[in-house]
Design a protein around this motif. Structure first.
Motif, PDB file in Angstrom:
ATOM      1  N   LYS A  73      17.447 -13.143  10.783  1.00 20.56           N
ATOM      2  CA  LYS A  73      16.515 -14.246  10.505  1.00 20.56           C
ATOM      3  C   LYS A  73      17.268 -15.571  10.478  1.00 20.56           C
ATOM      4  O   LYS A  73      16.793 -16.569  11.023  1.00 20.56           O
ATOM      5  CB  LYS A  73      15.793 -14.029   9.187  1.00 20.56           C
ATOM      6  CG  LYS A  73      14.828 -15.149   8.851  1.00 20.56           C
ATOM      7  CD  LYS A  73      13.805 -14.735   7.864  1.00 20.56           C
ATOM      8  CE  LYS A  73      12.873 -15.830   7.437  1.00 20.56           C
ATOM      9  NZ  LYS A  73      12.591 -16.884   8.351  1.00 20.56           N
ATOM     10  N   LYS A  74      18.448 -15.561   9.877  1.00 23.13           N
ATOM     11  CA  LYS A  74      19.265 -16.778   9.849  1.00 23.13           C
ATOM     12  C   LYS A  74      19.680 -17.181  11.267  1.00 23.13           C
ATOM     13  O   LYS A  74      19.645 -18.364  11.622  1.00 23.13           O
ATOM     14  CB  LYS A  74      20.494 -16.573   8.967  1.00 23.13           C
ATOM     15  CG  LYS A  74      21.354 -17.809   8.818  1.00 23.13           C
ATOM     16  CD  LYS A  74      22.537 -17.527   7.928  1.00 23.13           C
ATOM     17  CE  LYS A  74      23.420 -18.718   7.709  1.00 23.13           C
ATOM     18  NZ  LYS A  74      23.855 -19.417   8.885  1.00 23.13           N
ATOM     19  N   LEU A  75      20.058 -16.201  12.085  1.00 22.04           N
ATOM     20  CA  LEU A  75      20.408 -16.489  13.477  1.00 22.04           C
ATOM     21  C   LEU A  75      19.235 -17.111  14.226  1.00 22.04           C
ATOM     22  O   LEU A  75      19.403 -18.080  14.967  1.00 22.04           O
ATOM     23  CB  LEU A  75      20.846 -15.210  14.200  1.00 22.04           C
ATOM     24  CG  LEU A  75      22.261 -14.738  14.004  1.00 22.04           C
ATOM     25  CD1 LEU A  75      22.485 -13.425  14.739  1.00 22.04           C
ATOM     26  CD2 LEU A  75      23.248 -15.766  14.484  1.00 22.04           C
ATOM     27  N   VAL A  76      18.052 -16.544  14.035  1.00 20.27           N
ATOM     28  CA  VAL A  76      16.856 -17.053  14.704  1.00 20.27           C
ATOM     29  C   VAL A  76      16.583 -18.486  14.272  1.00 20.27           C
ATOM     30  O   VAL A  76      16.364 -19.367  15.112  1.00 20.27           O
ATOM     31  CB  VAL A  76      15.636 -16.145  14.400  1.00 20.27           C
ATOM     32  CG1 VAL A  76      14.347 -16.798  14.834  1.00 20.27           C
ATOM     33  CG2 VAL A  76      15.799 -14.786  15.052  1.00 20.27           C
ATOM     34  N   ASP A  77      16.614 -18.728  12.973  1.00 24.75           N
ATOM     35  CA  ASP A  77      16.338 -20.071  12.458  1.00 24.75           C
ATOM     36  C   ASP A  77      17.365 -21.085  12.959  1.00 24.75           C
ATOM     37  O   ASP A  77      17.006 -22.196  13.376  1.00 24.75           O
ATOM     38  CB  ASP A  77      16.306 -20.066  10.931  1.00 24.75           C
ATOM     39  CG  ASP A  77      15.126 -19.292  10.372  1.00 24.75           C
ATOM     40  OD1 ASP A  77      14.149 -19.064  11.122  1.00 24.75           O
ATOM     41  OD2 ASP A  77      15.191 -18.898   9.185  1.00 24.75           O
TER      42      ASP A  77
END
Length: 95
Positions: A73-77
């Motif tokens: 999720k952090k990578l996506v954001d």
């Protein structure tokens, strides 16, 4: 969150779209900011390679399911925010 495969496809398509817009600006644009457009293209390619490398690394597989989900999720954001920044930079060049 969608699957990792879909995220990889999104990375490729978004970066390709940004780079295509840069090519269009270089070929048909009226701005004289050629070096800025090239720097956006380089930053976009670097973002693409780094993000795909982070996704394909074996490190997240050692984490628990919840930690993996948070990691991706952090990578996506991060990816989406940096892509928006690239697009805003390109739009600021175009008169």
């Amino acid at each position: 969150m969608s699957s990792i495969r879909e995220f990889k496809a999104d990375i490729n398509s978004l970066c390709d779209n940004v780079q295509n817009e840069c090519y269009v600006e270089l070929m048909f644009g009226v701005s004289n900011e050629i070096e800025l457009v090239w720097s956006i293209m380089v930053r976009c390619e670097k973002l693409k390679v780094e993000t795909l490398h982070k996704i394909n690394s074996k490190e997240p597989k050692k984490l628990s399911k919840k930690q993996r989900r948070e990691h991706y999720k952090k990578l996506v954001d991060d990816f989406y925010s940096q892509t928006i920044e690239l697009i805003e930079d390109l739009n600021s060049i175009i008169p």
